[in-house]
Enzyme design. Sequence first.
Site, PDB file in Angstrom:
ATOM      1  N   HIS A  62       1.310  -1.327   0.214  1.00 61.35           N
ATOM      2  CA  HIS A  62       0.285  -0.145   0.416  1.00 61.35           C
ATOM      3  C   HIS A  62       0.865   0.842  -0.109  1.00 61.35           C
ATOM      4  O   HIS A  62       1.306   1.545   0.539  1.00 61.35           O
ATOM      5  CB  HIS A  62      -1.334   0.087   1.570  1.00 61.35           C
ATOM      6  CG  HIS A  62      -1.836  -0.821   1.490  1.00 61.35           C
ATOM      7  ND1 HIS A  62      -3.150  -0.794   0.345  1.00 61.35           N
ATOM      8  CD2 HIS A  62      -2.547  -2.179   1.389  1.00 61.35           C
ATOM      9  CE1 HIS A  62      -3.842  -2.018   0.917  1.00 61.35           C
ATOM     10  NE2 HIS A  62      -2.851  -3.221   1.116  1.00 61.35           N
ATOM     11  N   ASP A 304       1.879  -7.178   2.265  1.00 66.08           N
ATOM     12  CA  ASP A 304       0.970  -6.127   3.333  1.00 66.08           C
ATOM     13  C   ASP A 304       1.243  -4.816   3.610  1.00 66.08           C
ATOM     14  O   ASP A 304       0.584  -5.139   4.256  1.00 66.08           O
ATOM     15  CB  ASP A 304       0.201  -7.321   3.636  1.00 66.08           C
ATOM     16  CG  ASP A 304      -1.887  -6.412   3.305  1.00 66.08           C
ATOM     17  OD1 ASP A 304      -1.893  -5.489   3.084  1.00 66.08           O
ATOM     18  OD2 ASP A 304      -2.863  -7.580   4.147  1.00 66.08           O
TER      19      ASP A 304
HETATM   20 ZN    ZN Z   1      -6.017  -7.024   1.990  1.00 64.01          ZN
HETATM   21 ZN    ZN Z   2      -3.621  -5.393   1.481  1.00 61.82          ZN
END
Ligand code: ZN
Ligand code: ZN
Length: 426
Positions: A62, A304
């Site tokens: 992200h 992540d």
């Molecule tokens: Zn996710």
């Molecule tokens: Zn994610």
Amino acid sequence: MNDILIRNGRVIDPANGLDEVTDVAITAGKIVRVGPCRAAAKQIIDADGQIVAPGLIDLHVHCREPGHEEEETIASAAGAAVAGGFTTVLAMPNTHPPADDERAINYVLQRAGEADLARVLPVGCITKDRAGKELAEMGMMAAAGAVAFSDDGDGVASSLVMQRALQYAGNLGIPLMQHCQDPELMAGVMNSGPVAVRLGLGGIAASGEQIMLRRDLELVARTQGAYHVQHISTSGSANLLRAAKADGLAVSGEVTCHHLLLTDAACAGYDSKYKVSPPLRTASDVEALRRAVADGTIDCLATDHAPHSKEEKELEFGLAPFGIIALDCALGLFIKALVETGLCDWPTLIERMTAGPARVIGRPLGTLATGALADVTIIDPAANWTVDTNTFVSLSRNCPYHGWKLTGRATTTIVGGKVKYRLVDK
Ligand SMILES: [Zn+2]
Ligand SMILES: [Zn+2]
């Protein structure tokens, strides 16, 4: 004359079944030779005692730009990536506004080009505004350079929308990536179980993930779309993926470092650093996930990487946002979970961080084959170091590994034949 000659490293290139001590020569941004090389070079890197691998790829990052540039930017994420040994990262589209059209895809590519560090490949939304109702303009986004589609942060709840998405993305030859979580079973803030009960916190059951994955696999069987399940967190999900692969479905999956190293017991102090979606599960889930990486059920290791501001993460556990950052230190964490436990050898670990993810997105990355793009990560497998979030390139600090002692880290990261990171001994 070669531009760069990497000498005497243990060259591990799983895509070509290679594991031997030799040299790697780079010219004009490409790998020109893997093998003994005495030719002159502008730059010689002595890799004696180190591992020379294809550049590491993280399918799940992200970048927070546009919308939350105080937490991360495309440039800072790309900087954290190369500092962690990653040469390619995929940018999730849950930005503000979400990346659901051609213009947003172009924007990511433009900002990544300006930063000129790691490759940042854009992922487009599955649905318009990530609302789960109407398909986003997948064809336009694919033409602009989107390498996958995901509504990450949320799963696509509607079976009909998901079926159409699989058909459409399948026709484009682009994988769909799913954050598996039935929204109606998403009332809690941590793993459902005895720890949540003791803490008085709402639980998120393993079944919420597995129900959506089970449904998606049914749809994949009917549509022939390529499907990738993001951040698998339960042993049941690993079993579903294993069975789907045995049935010959075009499916792949990833697991994060936190789901391989931490359990829901970490939430006991109400420390929101451990609040993540999907949540940290139990020790038996961790064990099953590690084994699923080792046996190839789980194809890819991912971070992540989810930056959040200090102010937001300082809210009480129930109110704080979900997310952990790890780009700067992930390689050492994966080594700890998989190599130090004896579950994976080095070629297997590197496969799950290079050729595995490259296969998912169908891009010519993750290999040291002659003529390939010269994305190379040099790793010192014996380097002992302590994670210090103060040294992170990432703009955020929501990282639960501060103070962890790790063994193994990237010492040099080369992207497109240019050295983008070198570890300086302190
Ligand atoms: Zn996710
Ligand atoms: Zn994610």
